[in-house]
Design a protein around this motif. Sequence first.
Motif, mmCIF file in Angstrom:
data_model
loop_
_atom_site.group_PDB
_atom_site.id
_atom_site.type_symbol
_atom_site.label_atom_id
_atom_site.label_comp_id
_atom_site.label_asym_id
_atom_site.label_seq_id
_atom_site.Cartn_x
_atom_site.Cartn_y
_atom_site.Cartn_z
ATOM 1 N N ASP A 427 0.826 -1.202 0.000
ATOM 2 C CA ASP A 427 0.000 0.000 0.000
ATOM 3 C C ASP A 427 0.864 1.258 0.000
ATOM 4 O O ASP A 427 0.574 2.235 -0.718
ATOM 5 N N PHE A 428 1.923 1.246 0.790
ATOM 6 C CA PHE A 428 2.810 2.408 0.816
ATOM 7 C C PHE A 428 3.582 2.531 -0.504
ATOM 8 O O PHE A 428 3.866 3.643 -0.960
ATOM 9 N N LEU A 429 3.931 1.416 -1.111
ATOM 10 C CA LEU A 429 4.567 1.470 -2.428
ATOM 11 C C LEU A 429 3.632 2.112 -3.452
ATOM 12 O O LEU A 429 4.063 2.898 -4.307
ATOM 13 N N GLN A 430 2.340 1.793 -3.355
ATOM 14 C CA GLN A 430 1.359 2.381 -4.281
ATOM 15 C C GLN A 430 1.278 3.890 -4.078
ATOM 16 O O GLN A 430 1.247 4.657 -5.054
ATOM 17 N N LEU A 431 1.264 4.330 -2.817
ATOM 18 C CA LEU A 431 1.231 5.768 -2.528
ATOM 19 C C LEU A 431 2.485 6.451 -3.066
ATOM 20 O O LEU A 431 2.414 7.542 -3.653
ATOM 21 N N TRP A 432 3.611 5.817 -2.854
ATOM 22 C CA TRP A 432 4.902 6.333 -3.306
ATOM 23 C C TRP A 432 4.899 6.483 -4.835
ATOM 24 O O TRP A 432 5.296 7.525 -5.376
ATOM 25 N N ALA A 433 4.432 5.462 -5.544
ATOM 26 C CA ALA A 433 4.403 5.498 -7.005
ATOM 27 C C ALA A 433 3.444 6.575 -7.517
ATOM 28 O O ALA A 433 3.748 7.297 -8.485
#
Length: 623
Positions: A427-433
């Motif tokens: 989920d944090f990777l998605q926000l980061w991207a």
Amino acid sequence: MKVVIVTFIEVVNNNLKSVQYHLHDMRLPIIVLALICINALGKVVNAVDNDCSKKWICNHEDKCVRIFKDPQNLHTYSSQNACRLSCGTFGSLWPQPTGHVLLGQTLFSLNPNHLKFNISGTSVDTTNYLHAISNIFISKVIKECGNGCNEARSEKHVSVRLLVRSNETEITWSTDESYRLDVITSGDQVTVRISGSTIFGVRHGLETLSQLMTADICEGLLLVKSVRIEDRPIYRHRGLLLDTSRNFIPVADIKRTIDGMAASKLNVFHWHITDSHSFPLEIPSIPQFTIYGAYGPNFTYPPNVVREIITYAKFRGIRIIIEIDTPSHAGNGWQWGESHGLGKLAVCVNKQPWRNYCIQPPCGQIQPTNAFVFGIFRDIYRHLQTLIETDETIHFGGDEVHFGCWNSSEEIVKYMHDHDLGRDTNDFLQLWAEFHQALLRVWDEERGQDENSRRGIPVAPKKVIIFSSHLTDPNHIENYLQKDRYIIQTWLESSNEQPQKLLNLGYELIMSTKNAWYFDHGFWGNTAYYTWKTAYDNRLPKHNNVLGGEACVWTELIDEHNLDSRVWPRLSAVAERLWSNPDTPATKSTERIFQHNTRLELLGISPEPIAPQYCILNEGQCT
């Protein structure tokens, strides 16, 4: 008895220096003192004679060695520097050329005042550039020969013809930096021809010409009499990252570093200008950045200074790529949002205990769910467009995001909940991207606000650079970052397989091998110091998508006082690896790097010593 002062000239390190000897209260007849003086003066005269007799040869092992009798049928030289100009295949050239090289053994002396330039540009801009680099060349030559400039032992006139074949005036990854250099001697006339597809190739050719010269105490300024060199770099991106946030680096020190880069034919200065420690870049429309983020009013880079450095670098064949690190490494300079009605622009700024919120102190990360953040970045990018070349790119930073920081922010957690995102790694990777995608749109839009766009001419999307991170893991990078928009700068150990996997996926890479090209290592934690030989022997994968590489200077423990010794001569080693990619190990280039260190010293650089003076003067004896 009165003090007797005898003054005479002594040769020290191939320079004439006045030395006074004070003979105190010597109870000797005047005639004895006179004999002592005459004897001392005789020794000095003999020393001068010995230094000016040709006592150096290039032996069968391509070593310059001193001899005490003139051998028959061998070229002899009056100094080691003169011998090195044409000893071996590459003489003292650095980096070694990649094409045909022919160096004659004969040298001749010349007067810089007899150098005449014949410039053939293809436009006003290219002609002006060629005039500028010829002036830089002359200033280097005069610095090289010092007071001996006007003491040429011959009246040869040297005509230097610079010929460029294209109108290209910007350095990009597609710029042709090749050149050809010829030195042709006929009687008293010497013709130097340097040609290249672009002005940058011609500049490299002039750099090589300066390396075919040396100052000699006996014969003045010397140049190799017969030369042919065809040369081009192996890698398109040959750079240095310099961090000016952790410790502020003054402009004079940046320029001196650029001078050394130019002498080594590097072509990218990656300016890591901001970080969580400080924000020294002045943005006129947002003065709060330096008010809150600079170490002080004298520790900033105003627009005119940034332009000055960019121009200075361009005339030395170097492009400036500016990095505004984000979303991590963004703290001091960003803490004013709430007081100006914009909410939190960054979270975890200077938060403690720091280990819970960032990789190293001080902490700070962009608040990626605050819409005002992207307006701020729009102003930053709009400002950068007024500074950089039209076709230049930007470095987004993008590494070391600490999910513990974002997870501690009520605003971010609420946003993720409202958008059906959990709080695990994916989920944090998605926000980061999503943050990077939004930032890329802003960058594209600001790049489009130029004259071409106003005339209806579309501006092609340009790739941006981003550091390797959890987001660039080969197992999922294609879900987040398009290979046609992002270049990945990897900072991994040489044994790591990720770079090869990214290449296999089709991503272009800039490589900063962590266990060879990180020049801050060896002075903190469990890191190791890497010698110039380690830097030299670090090889990059053979793949068309490897643009090149960069050495990295992170400045936690580096400032203007030790910058030179941390960078040089290790950066020289990186430069030869990226220009020539030689098959031979560092040990085969020892004599040439000794000579290159001497050139750096003439530029005002203080490189780290890499051998006792004895080993430099006695080539091959310390191998």
